[in-house]
Design an enzyme around this catalytic site. Sequence first.
Site, mmCIF file in Angstrom:
data_model
loop_
_atom_site.group_PDB
_atom_site.id
_atom_site.type_symbol
_atom_site.label_atom_id
_atom_site.label_comp_id
_atom_site.label_asym_id
_atom_site.label_seq_id
_atom_site.Cartn_x
_atom_site.Cartn_y
_atom_site.Cartn_z
ATOM 1 N N LYS A 139 -12.384 -9.523 13.171
ATOM 2 C CA LYS A 139 -12.746 -9.322 11.762
ATOM 3 C C LYS A 139 -12.971 -10.679 11.105
ATOM 4 O O LYS A 139 -12.251 -11.643 11.391
ATOM 5 C CB LYS A 139 -11.621 -8.542 11.053
ATOM 6 C CG LYS A 139 -11.965 -8.134 9.618
ATOM 7 C CD LYS A 139 -10.861 -7.280 9.004
ATOM 8 C CE LYS A 139 -11.169 -6.876 7.567
ATOM 9 N NZ LYS A 139 -10.115 -6.044 6.960
ATOM 10 N N SER A 197 -11.462 -1.720 4.683
ATOM 11 C CA SER A 197 -12.398 -2.820 4.754
ATOM 12 C C SER A 197 -12.815 -3.196 6.176
ATOM 13 O O SER A 197 -13.855 -3.811 6.344
ATOM 14 C CB SER A 197 -11.809 -4.042 4.053
ATOM 15 O OG SER A 197 -10.644 -4.482 4.725
ATOM 16 N N SER A 256 -6.894 -0.499 5.531
ATOM 17 C CA SER A 256 -8.150 -1.036 6.060
ATOM 18 C C SER A 256 -8.343 -1.009 7.565
ATOM 19 O O SER A 256 -9.453 -1.257 8.027
ATOM 20 C CB SER A 256 -8.334 -2.467 5.584
ATOM 21 O OG SER A 256 -8.910 -2.445 4.318
HETATM 22 N N1 GLN Z 1 -9.219 -0.056 0.291
HETATM 23 C C1 GLN Z 1 -8.076 -0.789 -0.109
HETATM 24 C C2 GLN Z 1 -8.471 -1.871 -1.090
HETATM 25 O O1 GLN Z 1 -9.591 -1.897 -1.454
HETATM 26 C C3 GLN Z 1 -7.381 -1.357 1.090
HETATM 27 C C4 GLN Z 1 -8.024 -2.568 1.603
HETATM 28 C C5 GLN Z 1 -7.290 -3.172 2.765
HETATM 29 O O2 GLN Z 1 -6.432 -2.561 3.379
HETATM 30 N N2 GLN Z 1 -7.628 -4.417 3.019
HETATM 31 O O3 GLN Z 1 -7.705 -2.678 -1.498
#
Ligand code: GLN
EC number: 6.3.5.7
Length: 448
Positions: A52, A128, A152
């Site tokens: 990532k 994400s 995410s």
């Molecule tokens: N969707 C969540 C956010 O926007 C989680 C993101 C994540 O786990 N990095 O913060």
Amino acid sequence: LVKESYQRIHEVDQEVHAFLTLDEENALEKARELDQLEDKTGILFGMPGGIKDNIVTKGLRTTCASQFLDNFNDPLYDATVVQKLQKENMVAVGKLNMDEFAMGSSNENSGYEPTRNPWNIEHVPGGSSGGSAAAVAAGEVLFTLGSDTGGSIRQPAAFCGVVGMKPTYGRVSRFGLVAFASSLDQIGPVTRTVEDNARVLEVIAGHDQMDTTSANVEVPSYTEALKQDVKGLKIAVPKEYLAEGVSKEVKDAIIEALNVYESMGATWEEVSLPHSKYALATYYLLSSSEASANLARFDGVRYGVRSENADNMIDMFKKSRSEGFGEEVKRRIMLGTFALSSGYYDAYYKKAQKVRTLIKNDFDKILEEYDVIVGPTTPTPAFKVGEKTSDPLTMYANDILTIPVNLAGVPGISIPCGFSSEGLPIGLQIIGNYFDESTVYRTAYAYE
Ligand code: GLN
């Protein structure tokens, strides 16, 4: 394997957009070197993997999918997890797309062309770590690393029909992970199978002096744990996880999975996580507060593309940040800065910290009595591209079942459990006790 991985990437990634940066020449060179080795050892020997893009890789561009870091071409070191993978002779083929600075649930916040869901490219891959999940689902690489602050890893794994594990907070070193919300962030593997996942976690887990929040707890053999069955396993099913808002198709798939567990000798009972209804509000306050502090380093001087239109120093900070960051990142910085301001701190940040403890206590209580908590990973299968972009709150609601796990700090995995009538994957979430990833893997493997 590495050659084939690139072949597949060239075939499908024009449409999937899972990768932001490829490292083809170096990776093929590394593969050739490995081929020549007499001693072909290493748990991940010659395996092509993807990282990532918020995990730093020495000499390999790391953008966090932000235009602000478009020029961060030459990081000086490898994250601990990358060093560990390399020690086991993996080959990193490239860096994976994501929501900018890991803020998002659909990949639509990427500062580049967003990743699409390989099952149906009109749908989002989740986020994400959308690139990490899509790359595995599309057969581009054998495994990837993602990061999970509020879902995410698990949410995109569910949307793309692959296996994604968020380990216990402190299980995996965060050294070299670009921080979003430091008290919640955790790196974990995304793979096709539970066994692959257990192998990769075995490699990346463990104490690291470079990360003060990394825990000095022994790492057991997760692959060994897969050998035990689930007879007598006690499963808790929170009623909040099958409540209104969770689609019928998803509920049915979960009930079916629970029946499978029952047929294998496990038992399940309904329980309650009474404070989980406050999890979303708590998470967005705390994660945005931490993000507003963590992202202060991106000023166009130490990091980031510097604005060319500035007249003086303050103007340069302001313009670089407003030109470099995307909308969602700015929204979080503003929200976090507000929540931490004097006069508001007690009412918002401090209050959220207290509620976080209540949420954690709910989990502790259940996990004293049960081995695992099981439910859906997401309320619905993957939604359509563009469906939720105009309303941030609807987008945030997608993480309602994953976020409490990060607030508590316990480990959670998402594994595939069937398909919707539209042919989109559904994810089953299995949550375990602190540092007990073994039981989570064992439960996942039995179903798979
Ligand atoms: N969707 C969540 C956010 O926007 C989680 C993101 C994540 O786990 N990095 O913060």
